[in-house]
Enzyme design. Structure first.
Site, PDB file in Angstrom:
ATOM      1  N   SER A  47       0.523  -1.024   0.038  1.00  0.00           N
ATOM      2  CA  SER A  47      -0.230  -0.044   0.654  1.00  0.00           C
ATOM      3  C   SER A  47       0.835   1.477   0.153  1.00  0.00           C
ATOM      4  O   SER A  47       0.598   2.777   0.064  1.00  0.00           O
ATOM      5  CB  SER A  47      -0.779  -0.055   1.566  1.00  0.00           C
ATOM      6  OG  SER A  47       0.421   0.048   2.364  1.00  0.00           O
ATOM      7  N   THR A 175      -1.723   2.978   4.085  1.00  0.00           N
ATOM      8  CA  THR A 175      -0.989   4.321   4.041  1.00  0.00           C
ATOM      9  C   THR A 175      -0.040   4.138   5.175  1.00  0.00           C
ATOM     10  O   THR A 175      -0.533   3.481   6.564  1.00  0.00           O
ATOM     11  CB  THR A 175      -1.529   4.939   3.977  1.00  0.00           C
ATOM     12  OG1 THR A 175      -2.254   5.246   3.116  1.00  0.00           O
ATOM     13  CG2 THR A 175      -0.984   6.856   4.465  1.00  0.00           C
ATOM     14  N   THR A 193       2.393   6.911   0.149  1.00  0.00           N
ATOM     15  CA  THR A 193       0.871   5.422   0.052  1.00  0.00           C
ATOM     16  C   THR A 193       0.730   5.808  -1.395  1.00  0.00           C
ATOM     17  O   THR A 193       1.135   7.021  -2.002  1.00  0.00           O
ATOM     18  CB  THR A 193      -0.620   6.412   0.542  1.00  0.00           C
ATOM     19  OG1 THR A 193      -1.322   5.655   0.760  1.00  0.00           O
ATOM     20  CG2 THR A 193      -0.887   7.530  -0.550  1.00  0.00           C
ATOM     21  N   ARG A 203      -6.515  10.313  -9.142  1.00  0.00           N
ATOM     22  CA  ARG A 203      -7.919  10.626  -7.410  1.00  0.00           C
ATOM     23  C   ARG A 203      -6.835  10.641  -6.130  1.00  0.00           C
ATOM     24  O   ARG A 203      -5.607   9.894  -6.646  1.00  0.00           O
ATOM     25  CB  ARG A 203      -8.669   8.902  -7.510  1.00  0.00           C
ATOM     26  CG  ARG A 203      -9.055   9.278  -5.743  1.00  0.00           C
ATOM     27  CD  ARG A 203      -8.252   8.766  -5.608  1.00  0.00           C
ATOM     28  NE  ARG A 203      -8.789   8.362  -3.582  1.00  0.00           N
ATOM     29  CZ  ARG A 203      -8.189   8.548  -2.394  1.00  0.00           C
ATOM     30  NH1 ARG A 203      -7.226   8.033  -2.426  1.00  0.00           N
ATOM     31  NH2 ARG A 203      -9.004   7.629  -1.037  1.00  0.00           N
ATOM     32  N   THR A 226      -4.946   7.267   8.287  1.00  0.00           N
ATOM     33  CA  THR A 226      -4.900   5.807   7.679  1.00  0.00           C
ATOM     34  C   THR A 226      -6.596   5.921   7.310  1.00  0.00           C
ATOM     35  O   THR A 226      -7.336   5.862   8.352  1.00  0.00           O
ATOM     36  CB  THR A 226      -4.789   5.101   7.537  1.00  0.00           C
ATOM     37  OG1 THR A 226      -5.009   4.176   8.889  1.00  0.00           O
ATOM     38  CG2 THR A 226      -2.973   4.871   7.788  1.00  0.00           C
ATOM     39  N   GLY A 227      -6.857   5.468   6.078  1.00  0.00           N
ATOM     40  CA  GLY A 227      -8.467   4.748   5.814  1.00  0.00           C
ATOM     41  C   GLY A 227      -8.859   5.062   4.594  1.00  0.00           C
ATOM     42  O   GLY A 227      -8.307   5.661   4.078  1.00  0.00           O
TER      43      GLY A 227
HETATM   44  N1  ASP Z   1      -5.628   6.978   3.005  1.00  0.00           N
HETATM   45  C1  ASP Z   1      -5.310   6.769   2.310  1.00  0.00           C
HETATM   46  C2  ASP Z   1      -6.127   7.174   0.712  1.00  0.00           C
HETATM   47  O1  ASP Z   1      -7.033   7.547   0.970  1.00  0.00           O
HETATM   48  C3  ASP Z   1      -5.274   4.486   1.865  1.00  0.00           C
HETATM   49  C4  ASP Z   1      -5.417   4.378   3.249  1.00  0.00           C
HETATM   50  O2  ASP Z   1      -4.800   5.146   4.459  1.00  0.00           O
HETATM   51  O3  ASP Z   1      -5.101   3.332   3.123  1.00  0.00           O
HETATM   52  O4  ASP Z   1      -5.116   7.053   0.114  1.00  0.00           O
END
Ligand code: ASP
Length: 319
Positions: A47, A175, A193, A203, A226-227
């Protein structure tokens, strides 16, 4: 001063290197950059950086940001394609340009100007995952090579909008966050990330957006996310948490308030957000919108980083 490094769960190797550097007198800023570089170079982390999850076109697009708590200087790159170590590029944006964020071709141009060599960030495993995903969805495999060309993105017969929903699956998130407090009492933060998997080309999530996925201020604290990045973008989560600290809340209160902001968004089923935070006196915490998540931390008197539970709005601490 309690030298401290805080990271998302996948930051162990970077956290250890960062702690070592700060123990030897290195700065928080150097520590978070080094830590990110280690995770970015690791093909086993699917990731972040090399080996990251591809977008809908099968390309890896990287996002990263860095912030210096001493001055609130910040740098970021977004949708970087064909070059590695976005965190170092983010730092160069901060230090060598008057800008905060360079995206796409601009970021790639800077990389080239700085003498960075082009490097495909896709591993065989990443390509295979992407091809399997497309095969699973009964996409005409004959169309795949055409998808890779810029012209087909603009004019091709395939409507990527229909497929953007694939990037909403949460099995492809990930991330790395690092927050550091060094022996001089300075804070720094860094985030890197490949973004959510199967995302629409171009995006941009929360990670390279200062205030959304990353924020750091020596006076009040640092936070990173993260998320599902769209949530942290909409709620300006990292800056909000630090602002709540500035307004005099405890770290637990500030985290709870940031979670309430996210709660209000009425996120789709399965979409979640995690936050790590660190104060100028070394207090740290992790927060999450879904219970059961953890984060890592290490302080100078500890041999190695350990995992701690993130608090959610259902945690006892908030009752
Ligand atoms: N926050 C990151 C994103 O939306 C992805 C992640 O943290 O898993 O690009």
């Amino acid at each position: 001063m309690t030298i401290t490094i805080v990271s998302s769960e996948n930051g162990r190797s970077g956290a250890m290197a960062a702690m070592q550097l700060m123990r030897e007198g290195g700065s928080a800023l150097d520590a978070v950059e080094l830590a990110c570089r280690i995770v970015e170079a690791d093909p086993a982390d699917h990731s972040v950086g090399y080996g990251g999850i591809p977008n809908l076109l099968g390309e890896v697009e990287l996002d990263a940001s860095i912030m210096d708590g001493r001055t609130l200087a910040a740098g970021a790159v977004a949708a970087l394609h064909g070059y590695g170590h976005p965190i170092t590029l983010a730092r160069r944006v901060m230090e060598e340009t008057p800008h905060v964020l360079l995206a796409g071709r601009g970021a790639e141009r800077l990389a080239a100007e700085l003498g960075q060599r082009e490097a495909d960030q896709r591993t065989d495993a990443a390509i295979q995952r992407w091809e399997e995903r497309f095969a699973q969805r009964n996409v005409d495999r004959g169309a795949m090579p055409a998808l890779r060309t810029a012209a087909s993105v603009m004019t091709g017969p395939l409507n990527l909008r229909d497929r953007a929903a694939w990037g909403e699956r949460i099995d492809t998130l990930g991330t790395v966050n690092f927050l550091a407090l060094d022996g001089q009492g300075n804070l720094a933060s860094a985030v890197s990330t490949s973004g959510i998997g199967w995302k629409y080309p171009g995006r941009v999530g929360d990670s390279p957006l200062i205030g959304a996925g990353n924020y750091c201020d020596n006076r009040y604290g640092a936070a990173a996310c993260t998320g599902m990045g769209e949530l942290a973008v909409r709620a300006a989560t990292a800056r909000s948490l630090v602002l709540y600290l500035k307004l005099g809340m405890s770290l637990a209160q500030a985290g709870a308030e940031a979670l309430r902001d996210l709660d209000f968004l009425d996120a789709r089923e399965g979409h979640y957000m995690n936050i790590v935070a660190l104060t100028p006196d070394g207090e740290h915490a992790g927060f999450t919108t879904i219970p059961g998540k953890q984060y890592l931390y290490q302080q100078s008197d500890m041999k190695e980083p350990i995992l701690a539970d993130r608090q959610s709005l259902t945690s006892d601490t908030f009752r």
